[in-house]
Scaffold this motif. Structure first.
Motif, PDB file in Angstrom:
ATOM      1  N   ASP A  44       0.814  -1.223   0.000  1.00  0.00           N
ATOM      2  CA  ASP A  44       0.000   0.000   0.000  1.00  0.00           C
ATOM      3  C   ASP A  44       0.850   1.277   0.000  1.00  0.00           C
ATOM      4  O   ASP A  44       0.393   2.321   0.417  1.00  0.00           O
ATOM      5  N   GLU A  45       2.109   1.169  -0.483  1.00  0.00           N
ATOM      6  CA  GLU A  45       2.873   2.414  -0.643  1.00  0.00           C
ATOM      7  C   GLU A  45       3.788   2.411  -1.867  1.00  0.00           C
ATOM      8  O   GLU A  45       4.818   3.087  -1.880  1.00  0.00           O
ATOM      9  N   GLY A  46       3.393   1.648  -2.882  1.00  0.00           N
ATOM     10  CA  GLY A  46       4.109   1.742  -4.155  1.00  0.00           C
ATOM     11  C   GLY A  46       5.408   0.979  -4.250  1.00  0.00           C
ATOM     12  O   GLY A  46       6.207   1.215  -5.155  1.00  0.00           O
ATOM     13  N   GLU A  47       5.656   0.069  -3.309  1.00  0.00           N
ATOM     14  CA  GLU A  47       6.920  -0.663  -3.339  1.00  0.00           C
ATOM     15  C   GLU A  47       6.799  -2.026  -4.012  1.00  0.00           C
ATOM     16  O   GLU A  47       7.759  -2.521  -4.584  1.00  0.00           O
ATOM     17  N   GLY A  49       4.132  -3.604  -6.127  1.00  0.00           N
ATOM     18  CA  GLY A  49       3.561  -3.866  -7.452  1.00  0.00           C
ATOM     19  C   GLY A  49       2.375  -4.820  -7.479  1.00  0.00           C
ATOM     20  O   GLY A  49       1.832  -5.090  -8.547  1.00  0.00           O
ATOM     21  N   GLY A 134       9.598  -3.472 -10.383  1.00  0.00           N
ATOM     22  CA  GLY A 134       8.670  -2.969  -9.371  1.00  0.00           C
ATOM     23  C   GLY A 134       7.619  -3.979  -8.952  1.00  0.00           C
ATOM     24  O   GLY A 134       6.658  -3.636  -8.258  1.00  0.00           O
ATOM     25  N   ASN A 135       7.764  -5.214  -9.397  1.00  0.00           N
ATOM     26  CA  ASN A 135       6.841  -6.278  -8.989  1.00  0.00           C
ATOM     27  C   ASN A 135       7.617  -7.298  -8.169  1.00  0.00           C
ATOM     28  O   ASN A 135       8.453  -8.024  -8.703  1.00  0.00           O
ATOM     29  N   LEU A 136       7.336  -7.316  -6.886  1.00  0.00           N
ATOM     30  CA  LEU A 136       8.076  -8.207  -6.014  1.00  0.00           C
ATOM     31  C   LEU A 136       7.336  -9.531  -5.846  1.00  0.00           C
ATOM     32  O   LEU A 136       6.123  -9.557  -5.681  1.00  0.00           O
TER      33      LEU A 136
ATOM     34  N   THR B  32       3.515  10.076  -6.057  1.00  0.00           N
ATOM     35  CA  THR B  32       4.239   8.889  -5.572  1.00  0.00           C
ATOM     36  C   THR B  32       4.968   9.149  -4.258  1.00  0.00           C
ATOM     37  O   THR B  32       5.301   8.210  -3.541  1.00  0.00           O
ATOM     38  N   VAL B  36       2.131   8.676  -0.309  1.00  0.00           N
ATOM     39  CA  VAL B  36       2.797   7.841   0.705  1.00  0.00           C
ATOM     40  C   VAL B  36       2.896   8.624   2.010  1.00  0.00           C
ATOM     41  O   VAL B  36       2.584   8.109   3.090  1.00  0.00           O
ATOM     42  N   LYS B  39      -0.565   8.745   3.564  1.00  0.00           N
ATOM     43  CA  LYS B  39      -0.972   7.465   4.157  1.00  0.00           C
ATOM     44  C   LYS B  39      -0.304   7.246   5.506  1.00  0.00           C
ATOM     45  O   LYS B  39      -0.887   6.645   6.406  1.00  0.00           O
ATOM     46  N   GLY B  98      13.050   4.443  -9.027  1.00  0.00           N
ATOM     47  CA  GLY B  98      11.869   3.645  -8.677  1.00  0.00           C
ATOM     48  C   GLY B  98      11.646   2.437  -9.567  1.00  0.00           C
ATOM     49  O   GLY B  98      12.550   1.647  -9.805  1.00  0.00           O
ATOM     50  N   SER B  99      10.414   2.310 -10.037  1.00  0.00           N
ATOM     51  CA  SER B  99      10.036   1.201 -10.907  1.00  0.00           C
ATOM     52  C   SER B  99       9.251   1.791 -12.070  1.00  0.00           C
ATOM     53  O   SER B  99       8.928   2.977 -12.059  1.00  0.00           O
ATOM     54  N   ILE B 100       8.909   0.960 -13.038  1.00  0.00           N
ATOM     55  CA  ILE B 100       8.113   1.451 -14.169  1.00  0.00           C
ATOM     56  C   ILE B 100       6.801   2.082 -13.674  1.00  0.00           C
ATOM     57  O   ILE B 100       6.367   3.125 -14.168  1.00  0.00           O
ATOM     58  N   GLN B 101       6.196   1.444 -12.683  1.00  0.00           N
ATOM     59  CA  GLN B 101       4.927   1.959 -12.146  1.00  0.00           C
ATOM     60  C   GLN B 101       5.116   3.360 -11.563  1.00  0.00           C
ATOM     61  O   GLN B 101       4.252   4.217 -11.711  1.00  0.00           O
ATOM     62  N   ILE B 102       6.227   3.549 -10.869  1.00  0.00           N
ATOM     63  CA  ILE B 102       6.519   4.858 -10.267  1.00  0.00           C
ATOM     64  C   ILE B 102       6.888   5.856 -11.363  1.00  0.00           C
ATOM     65  O   ILE B 102       6.414   6.992 -11.380  1.00  0.00           O
ATOM     66  N   MET B 188      13.841  -0.281  -7.410  1.00  0.00           N
ATOM     67  CA  MET B 188      13.072  -0.020  -6.195  1.00  0.00           C
ATOM     68  C   MET B 188      13.944   0.186  -4.979  1.00  0.00           C
ATOM     69  O   MET B 188      13.724  -0.405  -3.936  1.00  0.00           O
TER      70      MET B 188
END
Lengths: 157, 288
Positions: A44-47, A49, A134-136, B32, B36, B39, B98-102, B188
């Protein structure tokens, strides 16, 4: 009193008119309002994926998108990529390669792979690792996941 | 996350007046970092002003220098074929974030305004001698990025001011460059030390015409190693001079110890990375 926002959004090809609280995330909207629970909440914080979805053609972490931002947008989740009765070829490749163990990361992995192949039809191993960073996954150790992606590439040719 | 109201202006003037009107309003770019922070209840805005409805700050163009709208995404920079040709080092720094999503969501303006000492794009833009445009309701100014950061997560921006543009001088294209994010994993993560080196040299003779070295995660803000730059600019690049510059760069840093590394390790690492950065550029340009 916080003002709710009326949004119109297209999810997996279906149009929805929804009244959303500003602090609701796209992830919560999908899971709680639309019952699309294939999209997972991990960190829930973008880490991690696990919540990856495709938003207007780009893969994003749905936990870091507000639901209100999905107004006039198109969202694709894992529930939206099958072809009729059949699984999507990337889904089949994950099954055939044994790339699924607990399965929690799998929807995100598959959607990120889909976004990648839509953008780069013939990625190198380096491209794959960079795109999926980004997908763990905490079960399989990635090699079977990369096998699955390579199988999907092979099937798409 | 605390409750907040969401405002989405369609032009800059409306965004600036909303920022002026509402107290405790935060600008929302890629979100991004902001979401965070919200939250974790570290940030508690009452209003968030989404800038993504403002179309003229989302792209970049060349006009006597490169002008990047603050809402240009990191991914837009990473994949731009033009930028890959003209300033590949900028794309390299973008690609390491980061990552592609970020990267699909995070923006360059957000990366700068979040003011992390370890920010990837900020460190590279600092090496590129970038300037930033800041607009408020009754003023518009352009300042050097080296004057922008005042500490971790803090900048010179006052309430009511918006960073709208990053301007990279046209001579940035004359440099060869490299970005190294040093850490245990590629994706990441935040670098233990980040370095951007830009070098304008006669690669045949090894004469350094100009060099710029920016360092991340070794001080309260990203910094330039000005003394090291001064030592090398106009002089021959050899093992001795490069090592001396590396020592000097290390002495210009003021790192902290945290769970990623100790201050002492970071200082040692700066020496290694200055040498590695320069040698990487030399090795890839000697024969070209």
């Amino acid at each position: 009193m916080v003002k709710k926002h009326q949004i119109r959004t297209t999810v997996n090809g279906e149009e929805y008119d929804l009244l959303v609280d500003p602090k609701k995330t796209l992830l919560q909207l999908l899971r709680e309002n639309l019952d699309l629970t294939g999209t997972k909440e991990g960190c829930d914080e973008g880490e991690c994926g696990a919540c990856s979805v495709i938003l207007d053609g780009k893969v994003v972490n749905s936990c870091l998108v507000l639901a209100v931002e999905a107004d006039n947008a198109e969202v694709t989740t894992i529930e939206g990529i099958h072809r009729g009765e059949d699984l999507h070829p990337i889904q089949k490749s994950f099954v055939d390669s044994g790339a699924v163990q607990c399965g929690f990361c799998t929807p995100g992995m598959i959607l990120t792979t889909k976004a990648m192949l839509d953008e780069i039809p013939d990625p190198s191993e380096e491209d794959i690792k960079h795109y999926l960073e980004g997908n763990l996954c905490r079960c399989t150790g990635y090699s079977k996941i990369i096998d699955a992606v390579n199988l999907a590439i092979k099937h798409s040719k | 996350m605390k409750n907040f109201d969401y405002i989405k202006p369609s032009n800059l003037a409306d965004a600036i007046s909303a920022l002026k009107e509402y107290e405790n309003a935060f600008l929302f770019a890629g979100g991004t970092d902001l979401l965070v922070g919200m939250k974790n209840n570290f940030l508690k805005p009452q209003y968030i002003i989404d800038l993504k409805g403002i179309s003229n700050i989302k792209s970049f163009e060349y006009q006597e220098g490169w002008h990047f709208g603050a809402l240009t995404t990191i991914r837009d920079i990473e994949v731009s074929e033009t930028l890959q040709q003209k300033m590949p080092f900028l794309c390299q720094a973008a690609s390491s974030l980061g990552s592609i999503q970020i990267r699909n969501r995070a923006t360059i303006g957000g990366n700068l305004c979040n003011a992390s000492p370890a920010a990837d794009i900020a460190t590279m833009f600092l090496a590129m001698d970038s300037q930033i445009k800041i607009i408020s309701i009754d003023n518009e100014k352009v300042v050097g990025l080296d004057k922008f950061f005042t500490g971790p997560n803090s900048t010179i921006l006052n309430r009511g001011e918006v960073l709208t543009e990053i301007i990279v001088p046209k001579d940035a294209e004359q440099f060869k460059g490299v970005y190294i994010k040093f850490g245990p994993r590629k994706g990441m993560d935040i670098g233990i030390v980040n370095i951007a080196v830009l070098l304008d040299a006669d690669f045949e003779s090894g004469l350094c015409k100009r060099i710029r070295i920016a360092l991340g995660a070794v001080a309260p803000t990203p910094i330039r190693a000005r003394q090291a730059e001064g030592l090398l600019s106009g002089n021959a690049l050899g093992p001795d001079s490069i090592n001396k510059a590396a020592e000097l760069a290390s002495s210009e840093t003021d790192p902290i110890s945290d769970f990623r590394a100790s201050a002492g390790y970071r200082k040692e690492l700066v020496k290694t990375l200055v040498v590695r950065g320069i040698n990487t550029i030399l090795a890839s340009n000697r024969n070209s």
